[in-house]
Design an enzyme around this catalytic site. Structure first.
Site, mmCIF file in Angstrom:
data_model
loop_
_atom_site.group_PDB
_atom_site.id
_atom_site.type_symbol
_atom_site.label_atom_id
_atom_site.label_comp_id
_atom_site.label_asym_id
_atom_site.label_seq_id
_atom_site.Cartn_x
_atom_site.Cartn_y
_atom_site.Cartn_z
ATOM 1 N N SER A 164 -10.729 28.609 -13.819
ATOM 2 C CA SER A 164 -11.570 28.065 -13.255
ATOM 3 C C SER A 164 -12.786 28.988 -12.412
ATOM 4 C CB SER A 164 -11.268 27.103 -12.131
ATOM 5 O OG SER A 164 -10.398 25.925 -12.769
ATOM 6 N N LYS A 166 -8.434 26.743 -0.061
ATOM 7 C CA LYS A 166 -9.483 27.374 -0.899
ATOM 8 C C LYS A 166 -10.782 26.401 -0.634
ATOM 9 C CE LYS A 166 -6.786 28.480 -4.918
ATOM 10 N NZ LYS A 166 -6.245 28.327 -6.209
ATOM 11 N N ARG A 204 0.136 31.929 -17.525
ATOM 12 C CA ARG A 204 -0.668 32.713 -18.717
ATOM 13 C C ARG A 204 -0.299 34.157 -19.167
ATOM 14 N NH1 ARG A 204 -5.688 30.860 -15.073
ATOM 15 N NH2 ARG A 204 -3.958 30.905 -13.683
ATOM 16 N N HIS A 214 -6.396 23.831 -18.571
ATOM 17 C CA HIS A 214 -5.642 22.747 -17.997
ATOM 18 C C HIS A 214 -5.373 21.673 -19.019
ATOM 19 C CE1 HIS A 214 -7.727 24.242 -14.200
ATOM 20 N NE2 HIS A 214 -6.690 24.557 -14.109
HETATM 21 P P1 ADP Z 1 -4.002 26.316 -8.369
HETATM 22 O O1 ADP Z 1 -4.963 26.531 -7.219
HETATM 23 O O2 ADP Z 1 -2.896 25.618 -7.883
HETATM 24 O O3 ADP Z 1 -3.555 27.465 -8.933
HETATM 25 P P2 ADP Z 1 -5.479 25.736 -10.656
HETATM 26 O O4 ADP Z 1 -6.554 24.673 -10.735
HETATM 27 O O5 ADP Z 1 -6.209 27.249 -10.446
HETATM 28 O O6 ADP Z 1 -4.692 25.523 -9.375
HETATM 29 O O7 ADP Z 1 -4.453 25.699 -11.682
HETATM 30 C C1 ADP Z 1 -3.502 24.638 -11.776
HETATM 31 C C2 ADP Z 1 -2.415 25.170 -12.842
HETATM 32 O O8 ADP Z 1 -3.051 25.417 -14.003
HETATM 33 C C3 ADP Z 1 -1.532 26.493 -12.447
HETATM 34 O O9 ADP Z 1 -0.416 26.246 -12.836
HETATM 35 C C4 ADP Z 1 -2.152 27.509 -13.446
HETATM 36 O O10 ADP Z 1 -1.620 28.454 -13.554
HETATM 37 C C5 ADP Z 1 -2.744 26.545 -14.729
HETATM 38 N N1 ADP Z 1 -3.635 27.279 -15.254
HETATM 39 C C6 ADP Z 1 -5.053 27.286 -14.983
HETATM 40 N N2 ADP Z 1 -5.639 27.873 -15.788
HETATM 41 C C7 ADP Z 1 -5.009 27.891 -17.143
HETATM 42 C C8 ADP Z 1 -5.336 28.210 -18.394
HETATM 43 N N3 ADP Z 1 -6.277 28.919 -18.797
HETATM 44 N N4 ADP Z 1 -4.166 28.235 -18.920
HETATM 45 C C9 ADP Z 1 -3.067 27.692 -18.827
HETATM 46 N N5 ADP Z 1 -2.543 27.421 -17.501
HETATM 47 C C10 ADP Z 1 -3.779 27.371 -16.694
#
Ligand code: ADP
Length: 167
Positions: free
Chosen positions: A129, A42, A91, A18
């Site tokens: 995460s 979630k 990703r 992030h």
């Molecule tokens: P959501 O539940 O909206 O997917 P996340 O917190 O899992 O929330 O992710 C928020 C954003 O960050 C999304 O666009 C996700 O694709 C991106 N993201 C999560 N992990 C990574 C990572 N390792 N590298 C790049 N982008 C990421």
């Protein structure tokens, strides 16, 4: 004209993946608002206050980034903030279908706001995460390679608490 982007997510918890995306967005836009989703379906490990505190502390070094709790529709929130874009991280191909669906739906609701996809450094391609939460559950020190120190500490504390209450 100053350009603002909204970067929405669950951030349960915030990871270096992030942070990589946020750093890129902060270089492109004048302002980045990290919108922490509070009413997502979630079930989260961290409460919204905990996720907010961890994100805020992890982002303290970025002068043009702030974190906000967001309970409504992201695209509507982005419009209220005067944002020109919603930023999402991409990703791998596996992210694509869901992201495309969401981006198209958001565009249908508010056509002026574009979704912008940014790719993280390849070292974060397999990071999310939920993998971090899983590693923390088994007390793996590897999490320290993938999350800020305060997040790793918070994860370990959460797991100690859970283990104590389970036993
Ligand atoms: P959501 O539940 O909206 O997917 P996340 O917190 O899992 O929330 O992710 C928020 C954003 O960050 C999304 O666009 C996700 O694709 C991106 N993201 C999560 N992990 C990574 C990572 N390792 N590298 C790049 N982008 C990421």
């Amino acid at each position: 004209m100053e350009r603002t982007a909204v970067y929405p997510g669950t951030f349960d918890p915030i990871t270096n993946g992030h942070l990589d995306i946020i750093e890129r967005a902060a270089q492109i836009f004048d302002w980045v608002i990290v919108a922490l989703a509070v009413n997502s379906a979630k079930k989260t490990l961290f409460t919204e206050q905990e996720r907010f505190a961890l994100a805020t502390q992890s982002l303290a070094q970025f002068a043009n980034v702030r974190v906000t709790l967001c309970s409504g529709l992201i695209v509507e929130f982005a419009r209220q903030q005067g944002a020109v874009a919603i930023v999402r991280g991409l990703r791998a191909v596996s992210d694509f279908e869901y992201e495309l669906q969401m981006a198209l739906m958001n565009k249908k609701m508010i056509p002026e706001i574009n979704t912008m996809f940014l790719m993280p450094h390849e070292r974060y391609t397999y990071l999310n995460s939920s993998i971090i939460r899983e590693l923390a559950r088994y007390g793996s020190p590897t999490i320290r390679d993938f999350v800020p120190a305060i997040v790793a500490d918070a994860l370990m504390k959460k797991e100690e608490f859970r283990a104590r209450n389970a036993g």
